[in-house]
Design a protein around this motif. Structure first.
Motif, short mmCIF file in Angstrom:
data_model
loop_
_atom_site.label_atom_id
_atom_site.label_comp_id
_atom_site.label_asym_id
_atom_site.label_seq_id
_atom_site.Cartn_x
_atom_site.Cartn_y
_atom_site.Cartn_z
N ILE A 40 0.40 -4.55 -1.67
CA ILE A 40 -0.97 -4.86 -2.11
C ILE A 40 -0.94 -6.10 -2.98
CG2 ILE A 40 -2.95 -4.01 -3.42
CD1 ILE A 40 -1.97 -1.16 -2.62
N ILE A 94 0.94 -6.92 -6.36
CA ILE A 94 0.84 -6.00 -7.51
C ILE A 94 1.45 -4.63 -7.18
CG2 ILE A 94 -1.16 -7.08 -8.60
CD1 ILE A 94 -2.89 -4.92 -7.20
N HIS A 95 1.72 -4.41 -5.90
CA HIS A 95 2.29 -3.11 -5.53
C HIS A 95 3.03 -3.27 -4.21
CE1 HIS A 95 2.58 1.26 -5.63
NE2 HIS A 95 2.31 1.27 -4.34
N GLU A 149 5.58 -0.69 -1.87
CA GLU A 149 6.32 0.56 -1.76
C GLU A 149 6.48 1.00 -0.31
OE1 GLU A 149 2.75 3.68 -2.82
OE2 GLU A 149 4.78 4.48 -2.96
#
Lengths: 180, 287
Positions: free
Chosen positions: A142, A149-150, A152
């Motif tokens: 993201i 920012i993310h 995973e």
């Protein structure tokens, strides 16, 4: 003598340009490859009450893979165009809402290295609706205004309803559920 | 009473909330679609809050230490939601939104027109959806009913599996409209199936000579259950005489098919409709 020096300079420049071009190509193709390589496996053994014909199986595989490629493109580029075709009904509306919401917030999502283990669990007697369960794995990235920012690795379970359209199977429902 | 309920709900939410990994972000374990939810935060200072889920991608400013309020409108789609709180570093948590109670039944019935007395000929599939169009996956009992007039032809309760309930049954014995109903608690969805007569049975003809040939006609055409075969069904008359054979196709009108056959000699007339043969009629030569 000067012509030899000039030609050496040209040669070095050409080499550098070639290296840069090769680097750019590699970067572009590796990025494209990550999105395009959506792996889908389909198991239709448990489908009932109607058995899934091999032609239908191939259609589902092709159209489900295309649907997820389209999701990845729409979410990464924040564009609605890829959603025209593979989706209908509430799945289409939900994905459109997601893209519009991303356009407002400036966020983007990337679905990378996708792998989907798809299992047909219900195929209507007249063949007009199929329910599939997808155990999906992908890397979710993201970004906010281009800044990640993310990031995973996600394992997700989806319940999917597909119906036959004029020339393809379309996804009508795409609902993530807790792993069953 | 309302306060007590509110306190209980708040306590449940607090008990059910989980800690996302090693990060200090507590998100609800699960939320029902359309319900509101809150996420407490700790610390102080400013941060960015992100909610990423199906149909939503929200970014807003946040003062750490305050609660994050998630509105029902943001949580209307069932699925997984990711919460991110970013200041110096980002903390995350995920939770699921599950479908609310059923609010509509999608009901597919096949076919719309079916011959009577056919095994496994009518089938239906029902899928319950909540008010936000999420598929309701928790098991529920759907009642399927087929009624012809005020007579029940079929009734069966079926438990949904993975959000789907279905049935399959034989068509009834009488031609006419059949109402097919799927009901779940106070919801119901209706469809109609037209049962039509099956193939003709005991096809019989009578005939007589007329000035221009032979006039043949069937007796009223019924199927084996006694239903009148619908108008428009084709009946084939074949006339065989010494010098050749002729065939005439005639549609049934008001239950009877008629045909004029040009034949002057002794003629044998036979009749058929679909795969069903009728009697043979021998008519003498023109005087």
């Amino acid at each position: 003598m000067s012509s030899i020096i000039t030609s050496k300079i040209y040669l070095r420049c050409a080499q550098r340009v070639a290296w840069i071009a090769a680097f750019l190509c590699a970067a572009v193709f590796s990025s494209y490859g990550a999105d395009a390589a959506v792996q889908v496996q389909l198991d239709t053994k448990k489908a009932s009450p109607r058995a899934v014909e091999s032609l239908t199986e191939r259609g589902i595989l092709r159209d489900y893979r295309f649907a997820w490629t389209s999701i990845a493109q729409a979410m990464e580029a924040n564009t609605l165009d890829p959603l025209e075709g593979p989706f209908a009904g509430s799945a289409k509306q939900m994905l459109r809402d997601t893209v519009v919401s991303q356009q407002h917030s400036g966020l983007t999502r990337q679905y990378l290295n996708q792998s989907h283990r798809l299992e047909a669990v219900f195929y209507a007697p007249e063949g007009d609706v199929m329910e599939l369960h997808d155990s999906a794995e992908y890397d979710l990235r993201i970004s906010d205004g281009g800044k990640i920012i993310h990031d995973e690795h996600v394992v997700m379970h989806f319940v999917v309803l597909m119906t036959p359209g004029a020339d393809r199977w379309v996804i009508r429902q795409l609902q993530a559920t807790p792993q069953s | 009473m309302h306060r007590l309920l509110f306190i209980c709900a708040a306590l449940c939410l607090a008990v059910c909330s989980i800690t996302a990994g090693a990060q200090d972000l507590r998100v609800p374990a699960s939320v029902t679609a359309g319900d509101e939810a809150t996420i407490p935060t700790t610390g102080s200072g400013k941060a960015n809050f992100y909610l990423v889920g199906p149909g939503v991608s929200r970014k807003s400013d946040l003062t750490l230490g305050e609660e994050i309020h998630l509105q029902g409108q943001e949580l209307r789609n069932a699925g997984d939601y990711l919460v991110l709180v970013c200041s110096d570093t980002c903390h995350s948590g995920t939770f699921f939104v599950t479908a609310a109670k059923p609010a509509s039944l999608a009901f597919l019935v096949h076919p719309s027109r079916v011959p009577v007395g056919l095994g496994d000929a009518v089938s239906g599939v029902a899928l319950p959806f909540d008010q936000f169009h999420n598929l309701v996956l928790s098991p529920a009992t759907v009642n399927f009913q087929l009624t012809a007039g005020d007579k029940s032809q079929f009734s069966r309760p079926v438990r949904t599996q993975n959000g789907v309930a279905w049935f399959r049954t034989a068509s009834g014995k009488s031609a006419g409209a059949v109402q097919v109903i799927a009901s779940l608690e106070d919801l119901s969805s209706k469809r109609a199936v037209q049962q039509v007569a099956s193939d003709p049975c005991n096809l019989r003809i009578t005939g007589q000579r007329i000035p221009i040939g032979i006039l043949v006609q069937t007796e009223p055409v019924h199927d084996c259950a006694g239903n009148v075969v619908p108008d428009g069904t084709i009946v084939t008359f074949s006339a065989t005489e010494a010098n050749g054979k002729s065939t005439v196709d005639a549609p049934i009108k008001q239950g009877v098919a008629r045909a004029k056959i040009e034949a002057s000699g002794e003629t044998v007339v036979s009749v058929a409709s679909g795969v069903v043969m009728g009697n043979e009629l021998r008519i003498g030569a023109k005087p």
